[in-house]
Motif scaffolding. Structure first.
Motif, mmCIF file in Angstrom:
data_model
loop_
_atom_site.group_PDB
_atom_site.id
_atom_site.type_symbol
_atom_site.label_atom_id
_atom_site.label_comp_id
_atom_site.label_asym_id
_atom_site.label_seq_id
_atom_site.Cartn_x
_atom_site.Cartn_y
_atom_site.Cartn_z
ATOM 1 N N THR A 16 0.819 -1.206 0.000
ATOM 2 C CA THR A 16 0.000 0.000 0.000
ATOM 3 C C THR A 16 0.853 1.255 0.000
ATOM 4 O OG1 THR A 16 -0.071 -0.158 2.374
ATOM 5 C CG2 THR A 16 -1.945 -1.042 1.168
ATOM 6 N N ASP A 17 2.128 1.125 -0.287
ATOM 7 C CA ASP A 17 2.910 2.337 -0.363
ATOM 8 C C ASP A 17 2.502 3.117 -1.607
ATOM 9 O OD1 ASP A 17 5.184 -0.083 -1.050
ATOM 10 O OD2 ASP A 17 4.590 1.296 -2.618
ATOM 11 N N GLY A 18 2.950 4.328 -1.672
ATOM 12 C CA GLY A 18 2.554 5.178 -2.784
ATOM 13 C C GLY A 18 1.595 6.227 -2.306
ATOM 14 N N ARG A 19 1.596 7.334 -3.027
ATOM 15 C CA ARG A 19 0.782 8.477 -2.625
ATOM 16 C C ARG A 19 -0.639 8.337 -3.161
ATOM 17 N NH1 ARG A 19 5.037 12.214 -5.298
ATOM 18 N NH2 ARG A 19 4.911 10.339 -6.596
ATOM 19 N N VAL A 20 -1.561 8.441 -2.270
ATOM 20 C CA VAL A 20 -2.968 8.337 -2.637
ATOM 21 C C VAL A 20 -3.663 9.644 -2.266
ATOM 22 C CG1 VAL A 20 -5.131 7.090 -2.285
ATOM 23 C CG2 VAL A 20 -2.937 5.848 -2.181
ATOM 24 N N THR A 21 -4.446 10.153 -3.210
ATOM 25 C CA THR A 21 -5.250 11.353 -2.934
ATOM 26 C C THR A 21 -6.714 10.995 -3.104
ATOM 27 O OG1 THR A 21 -3.501 12.874 -3.582
ATOM 28 C CG2 THR A 21 -5.766 13.704 -3.713
ATOM 29 N N HIS A 34 -10.405 6.684 5.755
ATOM 30 C CA HIS A 34 -10.036 5.948 6.967
ATOM 31 C C HIS A 34 -9.478 4.574 6.607
ATOM 32 C CE1 HIS A 34 -11.318 4.502 11.248
ATOM 33 N NE2 HIS A 34 -10.067 4.894 11.221
ATOM 34 N N GLY A 35 -10.153 3.911 5.668
ATOM 35 C CA GLY A 35 -9.664 2.601 5.217
ATOM 36 C C GLY A 35 -8.273 2.694 4.624
ATOM 37 N N LEU A 36 -8.056 3.722 3.817
ATOM 38 C CA LEU A 36 -6.741 3.900 3.183
ATOM 39 C C LEU A 36 -5.679 4.212 4.236
ATOM 40 C CD1 LEU A 36 -8.075 5.918 0.153
ATOM 41 C CD2 LEU A 36 -6.743 3.783 -0.039
ATOM 42 N N ASP A 37 -6.062 4.969 5.238
ATOM 43 C CA ASP A 37 -5.117 5.279 6.321
ATOM 44 C C ASP A 37 -4.778 4.003 7.083
ATOM 45 O OD1 ASP A 37 -3.548 6.908 8.018
ATOM 46 O OD2 ASP A 37 -5.202 7.110 9.437
ATOM 47 N N LEU A 38 -5.796 3.219 7.386
ATOM 48 C CA LEU A 38 -5.570 1.950 8.089
ATOM 49 C C LEU A 38 -4.705 1.015 7.252
ATOM 50 C CD1 LEU A 38 -9.189 1.413 9.468
ATOM 51 C CD2 LEU A 38 -7.144 1.935 10.841
ATOM 52 N N ALA A 39 -4.853 1.118 5.917
ATOM 53 C CA ALA A 39 -4.075 0.267 5.017
ATOM 54 C C ALA A 39 -2.651 0.795 4.830
ATOM 55 C CB ALA A 39 -4.783 0.164 3.666
ATOM 56 N N GLY A 40 -2.349 1.945 5.463
ATOM 57 C CA GLY A 40 -0.976 2.451 5.423
ATOM 58 C C GLY A 40 -0.649 3.346 4.248
ATOM 59 N N ALA A 41 -1.662 3.809 3.534
ATOM 60 C CA ALA A 41 -1.396 4.680 2.385
ATOM 61 C C ALA A 41 -0.831 6.026 2.838
ATOM 62 C CB ALA A 41 -2.684 4.899 1.590
ATOM 63 N N LEU A 71 -11.041 10.149 10.804
ATOM 64 C CA LEU A 71 -9.623 9.771 10.804
ATOM 65 C C LEU A 71 -9.032 9.790 12.211
ATOM 66 C CD1 LEU A 71 -8.466 11.631 7.578
ATOM 67 C CD2 LEU A 71 -8.712 9.154 7.883
ATOM 68 N N ALA A 72 -9.623 10.613 13.093
ATOM 69 C CA ALA A 72 -9.129 10.695 14.478
ATOM 70 C C ALA A 72 -9.744 9.626 15.365
ATOM 71 C CB ALA A 72 -9.427 12.076 15.051
ATOM 72 N N GLY A 73 -10.667 8.847 14.796
ATOM 73 C CA GLY A 73 -11.337 7.834 15.606
ATOM 74 C C GLY A 73 -12.352 8.422 16.571
ATOM 75 N N LEU A 74 -12.803 9.633 16.276
ATOM 76 C CA LEU A 74 -13.747 10.317 17.181
ATOM 77 C C LEU A 74 -15.165 10.359 16.626
ATOM 78 C CD1 LEU A 74 -11.611 13.464 18.110
ATOM 79 C CD2 LEU A 74 -12.112 11.508 19.588
ATOM 80 N N ALA A 75 -15.351 9.855 15.415
ATOM 81 C CA ALA A 75 -16.651 10.040 14.763
ATOM 82 C C ALA A 75 -17.730 9.172 15.390
ATOM 83 C CB ALA A 75 -16.536 9.721 13.275
ATOM 84 N N ASP A 76 -18.926 9.701 15.422
ATOM 85 C CA ASP A 76 -20.090 8.894 15.767
ATOM 86 C C ASP A 76 -20.450 8.092 14.520
ATOM 87 O OD1 ASP A 76 -22.662 7.871 16.208
ATOM 88 O OD2 ASP A 76 -23.080 9.447 17.663
ATOM 89 N N GLU A 77 -19.962 6.866 14.457
ATOM 90 C CA GLU A 77 -20.091 6.065 13.234
ATOM 91 C C GLU A 77 -21.533 5.640 13.003
ATOM 92 O OE1 GLU A 77 -17.779 5.505 11.137
ATOM 93 O OE2 GLU A 77 -15.870 5.824 12.160
ATOM 94 N N GLY A 310 -14.071 -3.376 7.274
ATOM 95 C CA GLY A 310 -14.591 -3.285 5.911
ATOM 96 C C GLY A 310 -13.909 -2.171 5.128
ATOM 97 N N ARG A 311 -13.623 -1.084 5.814
ATOM 98 C CA ARG A 311 -12.950 0.043 5.148
ATOM 99 C C ARG A 311 -11.547 -0.320 4.710
ATOM 100 N NH1 ARG A 311 -14.738 4.419 9.752
ATOM 101 N NH2 ARG A 311 -16.886 3.699 9.605
ATOM 102 N N GLU A 312 -10.842 -0.958 5.614
ATOM 103 C CA GLU A 312 -9.464 -1.311 5.292
ATOM 104 C C GLU A 312 -9.439 -2.352 4.181
ATOM 105 O OE1 GLU A 312 -7.020 -2.381 8.644
ATOM 106 O OE2 GLU A 312 -5.393 -3.075 7.330
ATOM 107 N N ARG A 313 -10.374 -3.304 4.248
ATOM 108 C CA ARG A 313 -10.442 -4.331 3.208
ATOM 109 C C ARG A 313 -10.678 -3.689 1.852
ATOM 110 N NH1 ARG A 313 -14.332 -5.319 0.528
ATOM 111 N NH2 ARG A 313 -15.842 -4.536 2.054
ATOM 112 N N LEU A 314 -11.689 -2.798 1.776
ATOM 113 C CA LEU A 314 -12.000 -2.150 0.500
ATOM 114 C C LEU A 314 -10.799 -1.348 0.012
ATOM 115 C CD1 LEU A 314 -14.005 -1.453 -1.752
ATOM 116 C CD2 LEU A 314 -14.789 0.482 -0.348
ATOM 117 N N ALA A 315 -10.174 -0.611 0.913
ATOM 118 C CA ALA A 315 -9.011 0.195 0.535
ATOM 119 C C ALA A 315 -7.912 -0.700 -0.037
ATOM 120 C CB ALA A 315 -8.496 0.978 1.742
ATOM 121 N N ARG A 316 -7.646 -1.809 0.646
ATOM 122 C CA ARG A 316 -6.591 -2.714 0.170
ATOM 123 C C ARG A 316 -6.952 -3.337 -1.173
ATOM 124 N NH1 ARG A 316 -2.431 -3.750 3.530
ATOM 125 N NH2 ARG A 316 -2.688 -3.116 5.703
ATOM 126 N N GLU A 317 -8.212 -3.694 -1.343
ATOM 127 C CA GLU A 317 -8.638 -4.286 -2.617
ATOM 128 C C GLU A 317 -8.462 -3.289 -3.765
ATOM 129 O OE1 GLU A 317 -12.048 -7.298 -0.806
ATOM 130 O OE2 GLU A 317 -12.604 -5.760 -2.265
#
Lengths: 324, 324
Positions: A16-21, A34-41, A71-77, A310-317
């Motif tokens: 997952t390296d590389g710059r993602v916007t 959030h998924g992309l952040d969790l995936a290390g982008a 992204l801060a983990g503070l959201a009311d999901e 689910g977010r991280e999975r989708l981001a990684r996929e």
């Protein structure tokens, strides 16, 4: 159901390296980011500001805050906006003081608006105070408003032209939208780093956000659409429509009232020529061939990002797919 | 102990009609005003603004708010400031965002500052937004800032010149005060109605507030001292010093460090020539003759206004006495 790939090849690599916007609105953009952040982008999130509103003299940026809180983990999901565990003592007091309280402001959220308002009044650009706020909250990705200038979505309905939050929150996005105006967008300049974030990324993603309320007022800021057209990044859009419905908000109703097909194919048509890859939900697998016929490669997978897994999975996929 | 009267006569009448104006700081002024309101007086409270401070970009007027909350029945009486049952979620969030939080702002209190700040920024004078806020909270007396212009008490100490709230809250009024500056007071104009409230009242009371921090920056605004000198109203001051101590705050320490006697007699000397009646606590009954020797008549009674009963009692006693 396994993800399927309608294109050159589905790469199994999960680096997952590389710059993602990510070009983002509120919840959909926040969750994908959030998924992309969790995936290390190495992530930049360019966020819509056309939903910004001033209430009680406070500068409120709902999309920026949804992205930041998520992204801060503070959201009311569960609710999809605001801060988890929020309280509303100040709002009650505002009501007691005669203020109109149709826009629900939590006590913790209010602190964000107070700090932002003070900074803006002191001449700090929105992008600078946003960087400061996200840093204070330990957010790793760069979160950038698409512009430091004012852009305001106005919504034309049978009831007349409405301010965005009046339409969205005040009237619960129940009106049929017949037109949209992005007030100020002609003169809005991209915030520092926005164009570079699109031009120099390895991957640019259009989040599963509302195309009219979130994505268009990002693309419409001077230079953004052109940067997306000319970037060497792989360009991906994730459909916010799944099985003919929006995961959240009025995207489906707006597609219909504005004369578009209410489906991932309708979304693909909107982004035709702008993206290299369309990500379509597995419930819409039957549309993949039609989407591919428009030009883009198509990733079919589960796009509904309930929890963080689910977010991280989708981001990684998606990252794996576009590296193909 | 029964109230005793060192003057023409102590009238037993407890009628409370007539216009009463109180010159007030925070807690002492708020409690006396509350007593007068409970006693049915037609009341105007002219409030110090030299303790006002801007924090987090918000216009904070602690004395005005203490008076307002007390008259609205919302004050945290035990603590002596802020709103009863207050919570601090926004303040915690402000701290998380990197803001300095030495000044404790409650969530409900924050709403007041948000509304006031928005009004001031929109060009509304402080006196107008104060009238609006007090009306919204069901406050019957007229609460008026002494000026719509900025006045700021600066406190000279061995540690240098301090802003008022830095001295008072930030450093817990622990520094010995060697001098005071009321920045802006030369050019501050009295707010609409202030001079008339002093000139046309039947009774004007200097509340048991700090003479240097609360009363002087009221009297020092153009025309106020002259109006007090020339009014036909009966003029009363209530000593904030009881048995050599201040009921609350640094009045005793300041009297000492500024070279005054720390007693009701010291207070009486400060107001000598300005008042017709001094109200002295029964614990200071032995000072009554010395106070009377300075000129004023003297009411000796229990001046410590713990609960609302005590406030109303004191208000009624003073009104009865001055009608003599």
């Amino acid at each position: 159901m396994e993800p399927s790939w309608h294109g050159r090849r589905l790469d199994a690599v999960t680096e997952t390296d590389g710059r993602v916007t990510v070009l983002a609105g509120g919840v959909g953009g926040a969750r994908l980011a959030h998924g992309l952040d969790l995936a290390g982008a190495e992530l930049t999130v360019v966020v819509n500001v056309a939903d910004d509103v001033e209430l009680h003299g406070l500068a409120i940026s709902p999309d920026l805050d949804t992205v930041t809180y998520t992204l801060a983990g503070l959201a009311d999901e569960e609710r999809g906006w605001g801060v988890v565990g929020e309280t509303y003592a100040a709002l009650e007091a505002l009501g007691r003081l005669g203020e109109d309280t149709w826009f629900t402001l939590g006590d913790r959220d209010l602190a964000t608006h107070v700090v932002r308002t003070a900074a803006l009044r002191a001449g700090e650009p929105l992008s600078v105070v946003t960087a400061r706020l996200t840093a204070a909250l330990g957010v790793r990705p760069r979160v950038v408003p698409v512009s430091d200038d004012r852009v305001a979505t106005l919504v034309d309905t049978a009831a007349g032209r409405l301010g965005f939050q009046e339409y969205f929150v005040g009237r619960h996005h129940a009106d049929d939208v017949v037109g949209l105006v992005y007030d100020g967008i002609e003169s809005a300049r991209p915030a520092p780093g926005v164009i570079e974030a699109v031009e120099e990324a390895d991957v640019v993603m259009i989040a599963p956000s509302n195309p009219f309320l979130s994505v268009e007022p990002v693309l419409g800021v001077a230079g953004v659409r052109a940067a997306l057209a000319s970037t060497r990044a792989r360009r991906v859009a994730v459909s916010p429509i799944v099985a003919g419905r929006a995961i959240k908000g009025p995207a489906a109703q707006m597609l219909a009232s504005l004369g578009h097909e209410v489906s991932a194919l309708g979304i693909a048509r909107l982004y035709s020529g702008l993206v290299d890859v369309m990500v379509v939900d597995e419930r819409d697998a039957h549309l993949a061939a039609d989407v591919a016929a428009l030009g883009p490669e198509v990733l079919v997978t589960d796009t509904v990002m309930g929890g963080t897994d689910g977010r991280e999975r989708l981001a990684r996929e998606i990252l794996a797919a576009v590296r193909g």
